[in-house]
Design a protein around this motif. Structure first.
Motif, mmCIF file in Angstrom:
data_model
loop_
_atom_site.group_PDB
_atom_site.id
_atom_site.type_symbol
_atom_site.label_atom_id
_atom_site.label_comp_id
_atom_site.label_asym_id
_atom_site.label_seq_id
_atom_site.Cartn_x
_atom_site.Cartn_y
_atom_site.Cartn_z
ATOM 1 N N ILE A 121 1.122 -1.318 0.046
ATOM 2 C CA ILE A 121 -0.035 -0.339 0.083
ATOM 3 C C ILE A 121 0.762 1.033 -0.196
ATOM 4 O O ILE A 121 0.743 2.397 -0.529
ATOM 5 C CB ILE A 121 -0.918 -0.208 1.286
ATOM 6 N N HIS A 122 1.758 1.198 0.455
ATOM 7 C CA HIS A 122 2.849 2.419 1.171
ATOM 8 C C HIS A 122 4.170 2.361 0.064
ATOM 9 O O HIS A 122 4.187 0.643 -0.387
ATOM 10 C CB HIS A 122 3.069 2.936 2.674
ATOM 11 N N GLU A 123 5.148 3.462 -0.163
ATOM 12 C CA GLU A 123 5.978 3.264 -0.629
ATOM 13 C C GLU A 123 7.235 2.643 0.454
ATOM 14 O O GLU A 123 6.567 2.834 1.033
ATOM 15 C CB GLU A 123 6.572 4.525 -1.747
ATOM 16 N N GLY A 124 8.018 2.134 -0.507
ATOM 17 C CA GLY A 124 9.093 1.555 0.483
ATOM 18 C C GLY A 124 9.183 0.547 1.188
ATOM 19 O O GLY A 124 8.138 -0.203 1.555
ATOM 20 N N VAL A 125 10.063 0.743 2.057
ATOM 21 C CA VAL A 125 10.404 -1.076 2.830
ATOM 22 C C VAL A 125 9.900 0.045 3.917
ATOM 23 O O VAL A 125 10.165 0.497 5.009
ATOM 24 C CB VAL A 125 12.020 -1.527 3.412
ATOM 25 N N ARG A 126 8.676 -1.112 5.333
ATOM 26 C CA ARG A 126 8.738 -1.603 6.496
ATOM 27 C C ARG A 126 9.376 -2.508 7.116
ATOM 28 O O ARG A 126 10.049 -3.155 6.859
ATOM 29 C CB ARG A 126 7.077 -1.152 5.883
ATOM 30 N N ASP A 127 8.692 -2.113 8.669
ATOM 31 C CA ASP A 127 9.262 -2.953 9.793
ATOM 32 C C ASP A 127 8.679 -4.375 9.664
ATOM 33 O O ASP A 127 7.757 -4.473 11.095
ATOM 34 C CB ASP A 127 9.769 -2.430 10.867
ATOM 35 N N MET A 128 8.545 -5.131 8.963
ATOM 36 C CA MET A 128 7.482 -6.477 8.456
ATOM 37 C C MET A 128 7.818 -7.482 7.626
ATOM 38 O O MET A 128 9.200 -6.992 7.611
ATOM 39 C CB MET A 128 5.998 -5.550 8.022
ATOM 40 N N GLY A 129 6.972 -8.248 7.369
ATOM 41 C CA GLY A 129 7.438 -9.587 7.165
ATOM 42 C C GLY A 129 8.096 -10.739 7.392
ATOM 43 O O GLY A 129 9.210 -10.365 8.420
ATOM 44 N N TYR A 130 7.624 -11.709 7.271
ATOM 45 C CA TYR A 130 8.413 -12.888 8.654
ATOM 46 C C TYR A 130 9.699 -13.111 7.726
ATOM 47 O O TYR A 130 10.578 -14.329 8.645
ATOM 48 C CB TYR A 130 7.346 -14.347 7.995
ATOM 49 N N ALA A 131 10.161 -12.962 6.582
ATOM 50 C CA ALA A 131 11.857 -12.631 6.131
ATOM 51 C C ALA A 131 12.164 -12.132 7.152
ATOM 52 O O ALA A 131 13.223 -12.763 7.611
ATOM 53 C CB ALA A 131 12.038 -12.861 4.882
ATOM 54 N N HIS A 132 12.459 -11.137 7.853
ATOM 55 C CA HIS A 132 12.832 -10.372 8.362
ATOM 56 C C HIS A 132 12.771 -11.116 10.300
ATOM 57 O O HIS A 132 13.886 -11.152 10.559
ATOM 58 C CB HIS A 132 13.193 -9.113 8.434
ATOM 59 N N LEU A 133 11.542 -10.846 10.448
ATOM 60 C CA LEU A 133 11.611 -10.776 11.886
ATOM 61 C C LEU A 133 11.731 -12.722 12.097
ATOM 62 O O LEU A 133 12.578 -12.496 13.330
ATOM 63 C CB LEU A 133 9.968 -11.281 11.442
ATOM 64 N N SER A 134 11.371 -13.790 11.332
ATOM 65 C CA SER A 134 12.279 -14.575 11.968
ATOM 66 C C SER A 134 14.004 -15.066 11.631
ATOM 67 O O SER A 134 14.770 -15.983 12.197
ATOM 68 C CB SER A 134 11.481 -15.639 10.968
ATOM 69 N N SER A 135 14.492 -14.110 11.328
ATOM 70 C CA SER A 135 15.913 -14.463 10.529
ATOM 71 C C SER A 135 16.444 -13.806 12.066
ATOM 72 O O SER A 135 17.572 -13.682 12.567
ATOM 73 C CB SER A 135 16.970 -13.056 9.424
ATOM 74 N N ALA A 136 15.798 -13.202 12.572
ATOM 75 C CA ALA A 136 16.189 -12.689 14.745
ATOM 76 C C ALA A 136 16.138 -13.055 15.403
ATOM 77 O O ALA A 136 16.513 -13.572 16.298
ATOM 78 C CB ALA A 136 15.051 -11.110 14.767
ATOM 79 N N PHE A 137 15.589 -14.308 15.149
ATOM 80 C CA PHE A 137 15.195 -15.748 15.740
ATOM 81 C C PHE A 137 16.259 -16.649 16.043
ATOM 82 O O PHE A 137 17.083 -17.160 15.024
ATOM 83 C CB PHE A 137 13.598 -16.923 15.657
ATOM 84 N N ARG A 138 16.687 -16.801 17.315
ATOM 85 C CA ARG A 138 17.608 -18.244 17.588
ATOM 86 C C ARG A 138 17.745 -19.629 17.025
ATOM 87 O O ARG A 138 16.779 -20.136 17.123
ATOM 88 C CB ARG A 138 18.395 -17.587 19.198
ATOM 89 N N ASP A 139 18.233 -20.051 17.083
ATOM 90 C CA ASP A 139 18.562 -21.242 15.742
ATOM 91 C C ASP A 139 17.831 -22.302 17.380
ATOM 92 O O ASP A 139 17.874 -23.300 17.034
ATOM 93 C CB ASP A 139 19.455 -21.740 15.502
ATOM 94 N N ASP A 140 18.262 -21.950 18.590
ATOM 95 C CA ASP A 140 17.732 -22.888 19.487
ATOM 96 C C ASP A 140 16.233 -23.137 20.002
ATOM 97 O O ASP A 140 16.233 -23.727 20.849
ATOM 98 C CB ASP A 140 19.285 -22.326 20.223
ATOM 99 N N ALA A 141 15.593 -22.238 19.982
ATOM 100 C CA ALA A 141 14.338 -22.415 19.801
ATOM 101 C C ALA A 141 13.642 -23.072 19.012
ATOM 102 O O ALA A 141 13.701 -23.898 18.054
ATOM 103 C CB ALA A 141 13.555 -20.442 19.595
ATOM 104 N N ILE A 142 12.356 -23.190 19.813
ATOM 105 C CA ILE A 142 10.656 -23.702 19.605
ATOM 106 C C ILE A 142 10.152 -22.702 18.507
ATOM 107 O O ILE A 142 10.237 -21.430 19.156
ATOM 108 C CB ILE A 142 10.148 -24.698 20.268
ATOM 109 N N ILE A 143 9.539 -22.375 17.040
ATOM 110 C CA ILE A 143 8.674 -21.971 16.645
ATOM 111 C C ILE A 143 7.531 -22.561 16.429
ATOM 112 O O ILE A 143 7.126 -22.982 15.776
ATOM 113 C CB ILE A 143 10.167 -21.694 15.574
ATOM 114 N N ILE A 144 6.758 -21.460 17.130
ATOM 115 C CA ILE A 144 5.487 -21.308 16.886
ATOM 116 C C ILE A 144 4.659 -21.040 15.635
ATOM 117 O O ILE A 144 4.686 -19.341 16.291
ATOM 118 C CB ILE A 144 4.492 -21.734 17.966
ATOM 119 N N ASP A 145 3.553 -21.225 15.290
ATOM 120 C CA ASP A 145 2.513 -19.967 14.152
ATOM 121 C C ASP A 145 1.132 -20.214 14.672
ATOM 122 O O ASP A 145 0.711 -21.536 14.766
ATOM 123 C CB ASP A 145 2.873 -20.445 13.435
#
Length: 505
Positions: free
Chosen positions: A37-61
């Motif tokens: 809707i808006h122009e440009g990059v925003r702080d959202m999207g699962y690609a960047h969000l999940s890249s911050a998850f620690r590899d030793d975690a259990i992930i739930i959706d």
């Protein structure tokens, strides 16, 4: 049900007897840091969000993948497999998935495709698979880092109302009763912690039963569906929260075998470097396919179909809403049409791309034709008339219309009807003019009308219980987005004449 059933993650540091968990929900297949809707990059999207998850975690959706963004629309139309969001979940290491209501929108076969594309264990205590192909479990017990955690889940009971005929092969049972049985069964397993994933929220009614479920006594209640960001809070002995939507937020839990715990919400940042396995998923051409389809011009308008703003459109009307309503009237032959617009106002034209159309009408809606009295319609219209308040400085959006959540999409525009809202009056007494075909409907409340609404509104969603009292004449399988594309593809698309509506403030 053992931890081995869940995709493995890297071990915790030696001596650390804790389990780390990340929870997301309502991604609606927003993979990239764009809202389209808006122009440009925003702080959202699962690609960047999940890249911050620690590899030793259990992930739930907590569900709602199969509707929402242009990514999933393009993937479903093109038959792309595996589904892009499922591939991203796999790359992120998703372990447990509870389907949301929109994941049932396209029927059994599409849900089966989604679940087979994902490595995660599907968990939903109130979903009964009559064909036995989905492998949905009522709960899982995960042991990791010296911590045992019981996880169960449920989807909102309203799936039965919204998706009725699409549930062939499935049965959605009472969420609270199903989870009550899981809570009782859990006792024999003696976990350190218990988690309930609920694709529903708070506020009462059968759609959002969070308070009832919290009373069952799970340690954590991870809610969804309402798209709200709700910081962790206590309901009795249960810690509840909600982590927003579109990959903008995640909840992070840290659970110790000694009873220690912490929980917080973390915000997505588009500056987070992408993990290599995430980049591998994004390099498969998904973004290119989506951008190509969104940039395609699908039609031309002799002017601009306007949606100038939440308050301005509610006060002065919207030619975009009139256009949508005219399409609904043409398809159904209704007397009166009811339509809503997106939270973010978007005007379109003269050249209309698929992207601008989907931004202006992001809903995956079908239509329902109702038979109802003028009195019942007026009752529904009073809900819309509560959207604006009159103040000494002018009309403003009412803070009481949808506290805690932006719900402009629950304000309705009417077509085929001459009407007035007097915002100076008390809520419930604001519809002061209703006329149809020369009939004063306020003076003749018994007049029967054929009214077309979207399928969600027909269920009473958004505070419109009046529509549930109406009789259903017919439901339509056509998607509104497809109908809009067809209408805009015709030559000489004209701006509709304004609806006879006045706002008094």
């Amino acid at each position: 049900m053992l931890a081995a059933d869940v995709p493995a993650a890297a071990p915790l540091r030696q001596g650390e007897r804790k389990m780390r968990i990340y929870f997301t929900s309502d991604t609606h297949s927003y993979i990239f840091p764009y809202d389209y809707i808006h122009e440009g990059v925003r702080d959202m999207g699962y690609a960047h969000l999940s890249s911050a998850f620690r590899d030793d975690a259990i992930i739930i959706d907590g569900g709602d993948l199969l509707q929402g963004s242009p990514v999933i629309r393009q993937a479903l139309l093109s038959g792309r497999r595996p589904l892009p969001m499922a591939s991203l979940f796999n790359a992120a290491g998703l372990g447990v998935f509870t389907p949301g209501n929109h994941d049932f929108d396209f029927g059994y076969d599409t849900l089966e495709a989604l679940l087979s594309d994902m490595d995660a264990v599907p968990v939903a205590a109130n979903v009964e698979d009559e064909r036995g192909r989905l492998c949905i479990r009522r709960h899982v017990l995960i042991e990791k880092g010296g911590v045992r955690v019981f996880i169960t889940g449920a989807v909102t009971d309203y799936v039965n109302i919204w998706d009725g005929e699409k549930l062939e092969g499935l049965r959605i049972t009472d969420s609270v009763e199903a989870l009550r049985r899981e809570r009782e069964e859990m006792e024999a397993l003696r976990p350190d912690w218990s988690i309930c994933i609920y694709h529903g929220g708070f506020g009462g009614g059968m759609e959002n039963r969070g308070e009832e479920i919290a009373a069952l006594g799970f340690d954590y209640l991870l809610t969804a569906h309402q798209h709200q960001v709700i910081e962790p809070f206590e309901i009795g002995r249960t810690i509840a929260l909600q982590s927003g939507c579109r990959g903008e937020w995640a909840a992070e839990l840290e659970l110790g075998s000694d009873g220690s715990h912490s929980e917080r919400l973390v915000r997505c940042s588009a500056s987070t470097p992408l993990k290599e396995r995430i980049v591998a998923v994004l390099s498969t051409g998904v973004e290119e396919d989506v951008n190509r389809s969104l940039s395609a011009v699908i039609g031309h308008v002799d002017g601009i179909l306007e949606d100038k703003g939440e308050v301005e459109s509610a006060i002065h009307g919207s030619s975009l809403a009139d256009f949508i309503n005219d399409i609904q009237l043409t398809l159904t032959g209704a007397d009166i049409s009811v339509a809503s617009l997106a939270n973010e106002p978007v005007s379109i034209g003269p050249d209309v791309t698929l992207g601008s159309l989907l931004a202006s009408y992001p809903f995956s809606n079908n239509l329902t034709l109702l038979s109802m009295s003028a009195a019942l319609l007026r009752k529904a219209m009073e809900r819309s008339a509560a959207f604006i308040d009159s103040t000494p400085s002018g009309p403003v959006q009412s803070p009481y219309f949808s506290p805690g959540k932006k719900e402009r999409y629950n304000y309705d525009f009417y077509r085929g009807l001459s009407y007035s809202f007097d915002y100076r009056n008390a809520v419930g007494e604001r519809v002061v003019r209703m006329a149809w075909s020369g009939i004063d409907l306020i003076a003749h409340p018994e007049t029967m009308l054929r009214v077309v609404v979207n399928s969600y509104r027909a269920c009473g969603t958004g505070g419109y219980d009046a529509y549930r009292e109406a009789s259903v004449i017919r439901t339509y399988s056509e998607e509104m987005q497809d109908l809009l594309i067809d209408a805009l593809s015709r030559p000489n698309v004209a701006i509709p004449s304004p609806t006879d509506f006045t706002a008094i403030y």
